[in-house]
Motif scaffolding. Sequence first.
Motif, short mmCIF file in Angstrom:
data_model
loop_
_atom_site.label_atom_id
_atom_site.label_comp_id
_atom_site.label_asym_id
_atom_site.label_seq_id
_atom_site.Cartn_x
_atom_site.Cartn_y
_atom_site.Cartn_z
N GLY A 306 88.76 82.41 69.44
CA GLY A 306 87.37 82.55 69.07
C GLY A 306 87.07 81.49 68.03
O GLY A 306 87.58 81.55 66.91
N THR A 307 86.29 80.48 68.40
CA THR A 307 86.09 79.36 67.50
C THR A 307 84.71 79.41 66.87
O THR A 307 84.49 80.11 65.90
CB THR A 307 86.32 78.03 68.24
OG1 THR A 307 85.60 78.05 69.48
CG2 THR A 307 87.79 77.84 68.54
N ILE A 324 84.90 73.63 60.94
CA ILE A 324 85.14 72.81 62.12
C ILE A 324 86.53 72.18 62.05
O ILE A 324 87.25 72.12 63.03
CB ILE A 324 84.05 71.73 62.24
CG1 ILE A 324 82.71 72.39 62.62
CG2 ILE A 324 84.42 70.68 63.28
CD1 ILE A 324 81.55 71.44 62.70
N ALA A 325 86.91 71.75 60.87
CA ALA A 325 88.22 71.12 60.70
C ALA A 325 89.35 72.10 61.01
O ALA A 325 90.35 71.74 61.64
CB ALA A 325 88.37 70.60 59.27
N GLN A 326 89.20 73.36 60.60
CA GLN A 326 90.23 74.37 60.88
C GLN A 326 90.35 74.64 62.37
O GLN A 326 91.45 74.77 62.91
CB GLN A 326 89.91 75.66 60.13
CG GLN A 326 90.13 75.59 58.63
CD GLN A 326 89.61 76.82 57.91
OE1 GLN A 326 88.67 77.47 58.37
NE2 GLN A 326 90.21 77.11 56.77
N ASN A 327 89.20 74.71 63.04
CA ASN A 327 89.23 74.94 64.49
C ASN A 327 89.91 73.77 65.21
O ASN A 327 90.74 73.97 66.10
CB ASN A 327 87.81 75.11 65.01
CG ASN A 327 87.19 76.42 64.55
OD1 ASN A 327 87.84 77.45 64.53
ND2 ASN A 327 85.92 76.37 64.17
N GLU A 342 92.31 77.58 74.96
CA GLU A 342 90.95 77.79 75.44
C GLU A 342 90.05 78.08 74.26
O GLU A 342 90.31 78.99 73.47
CB GLU A 342 90.92 78.97 76.42
CG GLU A 342 89.54 79.30 76.94
CD GLU A 342 89.57 80.47 77.92
OE1 GLU A 342 88.48 80.86 78.41
OE2 GLU A 342 90.67 81.00 78.18
N ALA A 343 88.99 77.31 74.12
CA ALA A 343 88.04 77.51 73.03
C ALA A 343 86.87 78.35 73.53
O ALA A 343 86.27 78.05 74.56
CB ALA A 343 87.53 76.17 72.52
N GLY A 534 88.26 85.53 65.42
CA GLY A 534 88.42 84.11 65.59
C GLY A 534 88.28 83.35 64.29
O GLY A 534 88.53 82.17 64.21
N GLY A 535 87.86 84.01 63.24
CA GLY A 535 87.68 83.31 61.98
C GLY A 535 87.66 84.25 60.81
O GLY A 535 87.84 85.45 60.95
#
Length: 547
Positions: A306-307, A324-327, A342-343, A534-535
């Motif tokens: 989960g992005t 965004i950088a972590q994803n 898979e994003a 996801g976060g």
Amino acid sequence: MRIVLIHPNYHSGGAEIAGNWPPAWVAYITGALKAAGYTDVRFIDAMTNDISEDELRYILSQENPDVVGTTAITPSIYKAERALEIAKEEHPDAVTVLGGVHATFMFKQVLSEAPWVDVIVRGEGEEIIVELIRAIDEGRWPQEADTIKGLAFTKDDQIVATQAAPTVKDLEAIDPDWSILEWDKYIYVPLGTRVAIPNMARGCPFTCSFCSQWKFWRDYRVRDPKAVVDEIEKLVEEHNVGFFILADEEPTINRKKFTEFCEELIRRGLPDKVKWGINTRVTDIWRDRHKLHLWRKAGLVHVSLGTEAAAQMKLDRFNKETTIAQNKTAIRLLREADIFVEAQFIVGLENETAETLEETYQMAWDWQPDLANWAMYTPWPFSSLFQELGEKVEVFDFSKYNFVTPIMKPEAMDRGELLDGVMKNYRRFYMKKALFHYPWRGTGFRRRYLLGCLKAFLKAGFQRTFYDLGKVGYWGPHTKKKVDFHFDNTRQIAPAQMDDWEAVAEKRRQIKERTGKTGKSSGQGQPVPVSACGGGKEQMAESVAAE
């Protein structure tokens, strides 16, 4: 006593493009029933076999059931209700039973719109169903219905809910009967092999406002990793399963248990026989970056993350907190460990625009996951967020709550334009992957798996089942103004359900006025923000996660 279980015939063109998924609930319920001595259990998989209502009626007419049961998630609720209506028409004396997450929280809605449902099982079903069947078998139903925990039913024209049943404490005592499933029907398209969906844990320690997992399972419980591997080994050896997906929302959350699980798979040589996939959070990938090689050695080949959603990042509602950088880093780490990634992007919130949809595409291409999926935001009707959205929710046709239909209408675009924007993202992403990546990057298993995933997408596209495109009449950008999602506008929230919600809302208001708090306290009188799957910076405390 004869018990007939039915898996309702619901299709939406979402996750099923990757294959036919075995309904694990049937195995778990059947295992519990047989352990209690109720061995005459029949199963009708109406979904996998695409059984029509007339065919279902005929099959049921050949049975002589004492009990007919089914389950439903939110989008399949009407199909489940209809299956039990047919059963009641064919066998008026049979007790009709409905379970699952939707009925658990929306029992007043269900019993209002489907009076032929005799009883609803609320929560985990294994222990409750046994108590219910015993009462029916011993002639104590419905006279002693009030004494059985975890039920909802109508009595004297009033909807009654008994005290909630405790959760299943001894998960190792549950012995699912996997033999009741038609294993030759459950194929994972990318690998052309049989697929299973076991679970390692139940529940979730987090309380996201949009989710139901923590509400349904209530307390977080992790199984003995060796017992989970025992189950997987049995699935491989007895049912020729070649791929499995852990049903857990986030199996990596307990690092110690997940590591033991991977090590046990390796010790038994199972990675040579079965591959597997999981869903998890970006933060877990970074936390366990030094364990990724172990995961891959254990046979883990597919991780769904989960992005982000571009529109979502502008909302405080989810407090997602990942960057965004972590994803991008999490995706890179997985690729380097030779794990397909898979994003998952959530689209279709009220502030979605053509520009935010384009942003998610640019993110996906910049991050370079192996696969990307754009899912429509779907507010579960039993979540607190659903009620907070209020009039912004215009559609109460729950059959469309399937992650492929735009339930929420963005303020800046109509639903057809939203669907077209999502399809544009899919077309660009997978066309470029198909031409420049999948056939040329990697050899052996990697190449075969990616081409298998592409095959699944192409098959669903040609059959017009992907995202229900055939049903809604979408043929490309020129048809976006003509798309018809066929919402049943006659579907509304039942007065009994509204009364229940209003009572809960009033209770929350009173608590807020009395305490000045809206939820979990941070210790300074401020509510703790909710983190999305996801976060989020929130993680299980190391001392707890390691247990």
